[in-house]
Write a protein that holds these residues in place. Structure first.
Motif, PDB file in Angstrom:
ATOM      1  N   THR A 171       0.835  -1.199   0.000  1.00 37.79           N
ATOM      2  CA  THR A 171       0.000   0.000   0.000  1.00 37.79           C
ATOM      3  C   THR A 171       0.870   1.249   0.000  1.00 37.79           C
ATOM      4  O   THR A 171       0.589   2.213  -0.719  1.00 37.79           O
ATOM      5  N   GLU A 172       1.924   1.238   0.806  1.00 39.35           N
ATOM      6  CA  GLU A 172       2.813   2.403   0.868  1.00 39.35           C
ATOM      7  C   GLU A 172       3.535   2.619  -0.457  1.00 39.35           C
ATOM      8  O   GLU A 172       3.702   3.759  -0.905  1.00 39.35           O
ATOM      9  N   ALA A 173       3.942   1.540  -1.119  1.00 39.40           N
ATOM     10  CA  ALA A 173       4.586   1.671  -2.429  1.00 39.40           C
ATOM     11  C   ALA A 173       3.600   2.223  -3.456  1.00 39.40           C
ATOM     12  O   ALA A 173       3.965   3.069  -4.284  1.00 39.40           O
ATOM     13  N   MET A 174       2.362   1.755  -3.405  1.00 40.31           N
ATOM     14  CA  MET A 174       1.338   2.259  -4.316  1.00 40.31           C
ATOM     15  C   MET A 174       1.079   3.739  -4.054  1.00 40.31           C
ATOM     16  O   MET A 174       0.945   4.531  -4.994  1.00 40.31           O
ATOM     17  N   ALA A 175       1.044   4.133  -2.783  1.00 38.68           N
ATOM     18  CA  ALA A 175       0.807   5.536  -2.438  1.00 38.68           C
ATOM     19  C   ALA A 175       1.959   6.421  -2.912  1.00 38.68           C
ATOM     20  O   ALA A 175       1.733   7.528  -3.413  1.00 38.68           O
ATOM     21  N   ARG A 176       3.192   5.940  -2.766  1.00 40.48           N
ATOM     22  CA  ARG A 176       4.347   6.726  -3.248  1.00 40.48           C
ATOM     23  C   ARG A 176       4.262   6.926  -4.754  1.00 40.48           C
ATOM     24  O   ARG A 176       4.534   8.014  -5.263  1.00 40.48           O
ATOM     25  N   GLY A 177       3.868   5.880  -5.466  1.00 42.97           N
ATOM     26  CA  GLY A 177       3.726   5.999  -6.916  1.00 42.97           C
ATOM     27  C   GLY A 177       2.600   6.937  -7.313  1.00 42.97           C
ATOM     28  O   GLY A 177       2.714   7.688  -8.287  1.00 42.97           O
ATOM     29  N   LEU A 178       1.519   6.916  -6.571  1.00 42.37           N
ATOM     30  CA  LEU A 178       0.387   7.783  -6.886  1.00 42.37           C
ATOM     31  C   LEU A 178       0.639   9.229  -6.513  1.00 42.37           C
ATOM     32  O   LEU A 178       0.111  10.137  -7.154  1.00 42.37           O
ATOM     33  N   ARG A 179       1.432   9.481  -5.475  1.00 43.04           N
ATOM     34  CA  ARG A 179       1.749  10.858  -5.089  1.00 43.04           C
ATOM     35  C   ARG A 179       2.494  11.590  -6.199  1.00 43.04           C
ATOM     36  O   ARG A 179       2.353  12.795  -6.351  1.00 43.04           O
ATOM     37  N   VAL A 180       3.299  10.858  -6.942  1.00 47.49           N
ATOM     38  CA  VAL A 180       4.046  11.458  -8.051  1.00 47.49           C
ATOM     39  C   VAL A 180       3.084  11.900  -9.145  1.00 47.49           C
ATOM     40  O   VAL A 180       3.246  12.965  -9.735  1.00 47.49           O
ATOM     41  N   VAL A 181       2.057  11.120  -9.393  1.00 53.68           N
ATOM     42  CA  VAL A 181       1.121  11.396 -10.477  1.00 53.68           C
ATOM     43  C   VAL A 181       0.034  12.380 -10.089  1.00 53.68           C
ATOM     44  O   VAL A 181      -0.362  13.228 -10.873  1.00 53.68           O
ATOM     45  N   MET A 182      -0.454  12.253  -8.833  1.00 53.32           N
ATOM     46  CA  MET A 182      -1.588  13.064  -8.390  1.00 53.32           C
ATOM     47  C   MET A 182      -1.155  14.460  -7.973  1.00 53.32           C
ATOM     48  O   MET A 182      -0.148  14.619  -7.300  1.00 53.32           O
ATOM     49  N   PRO A 183      -1.926  15.464  -8.355  1.00 55.65           N
ATOM     50  CA  PRO A 183      -1.649  16.807  -7.849  1.00 55.65           C
ATOM     51  C   PRO A 183      -2.159  16.933  -6.420  1.00 55.65           C
ATOM     52  O   PRO A 183      -3.028  16.187  -5.988  1.00 55.65           O
ATOM     53  N   GLY A 184      -1.628  17.834  -5.675  1.00 51.14           N
ATOM     54  CA  GLY A 184      -2.081  18.035  -4.295  1.00 51.14           C
ATOM     55  C   GLY A 184      -0.999  17.663  -3.325  1.00 51.14           C
ATOM     56  O   GLY A 184       0.141  18.092  -3.432  1.00 51.14           O
ATOM     57  N   LYS A 185      -1.341  16.804  -2.356  1.00 50.87           N
ATOM     58  CA  LYS A 185      -0.414  16.448  -1.284  1.00 50.87           C
ATOM     59  C   LYS A 185       0.760  15.678  -1.777  1.00 50.87           C
ATOM     60  O   LYS A 185       0.984  14.803  -2.343  1.00 50.87           O
TER      61      LYS A 185
END
Length: 117
Positions: A103-117
């Protein structure tokens, strides 16, 4: 007196019906003399479809990663702690939603793509 040709015909019809049954599996085998014969075996019913279970688990981890990326680690953990203090259904949900390395790896990958936090 029974008709030999009719008996053989009925045997062939029964064999065709048996092979066309979707609940049965037809396997071709080679005899010792080199003749290829078709053997009808019943299909085993799978209790759990493995591909579907893996797909559901992957989607669940992606969902948890998306929520973790959107909320941030501190807010996510505070919400999980709130669930842990509730009744047994909420404690079970907290156990399932608790962050893990995937889950943490998925979140790190999504943070790069998603704007915001």
């Amino acid at each position: 007196m029974a008709d030999v040709n009719k008996d053989r015909f009925i045997e062939r019809l029964n064999a065709i019906q048996q092979k066309s049954d979707p609940k049965k599996k037809v396997v071709r085998k080679v005899n010792k003399d080199g003749l290829v014969v078709e053997v009808v075996k019943p299909r085993r019913k799978k209790l759990l479809p493995i591909k579907s279970m893996v797909t559901i688990a992957l989607i669940f981890v992606m969902f948890k990663g998306f929520v973790l990326a959107q909320l941030g680690a501190d807010e996510y953990e505070s919400r999980i702690d709130t669930l842990k203090k509730g009744p047994s259904a909420q404690v079970f949900a907290a156990f399932l939603l608790d962050s893990d390395p995937a889950t943490e790896a998925m979140a790190r990958g999504l943070r790069v793509v998603m704007p915001g936090k």
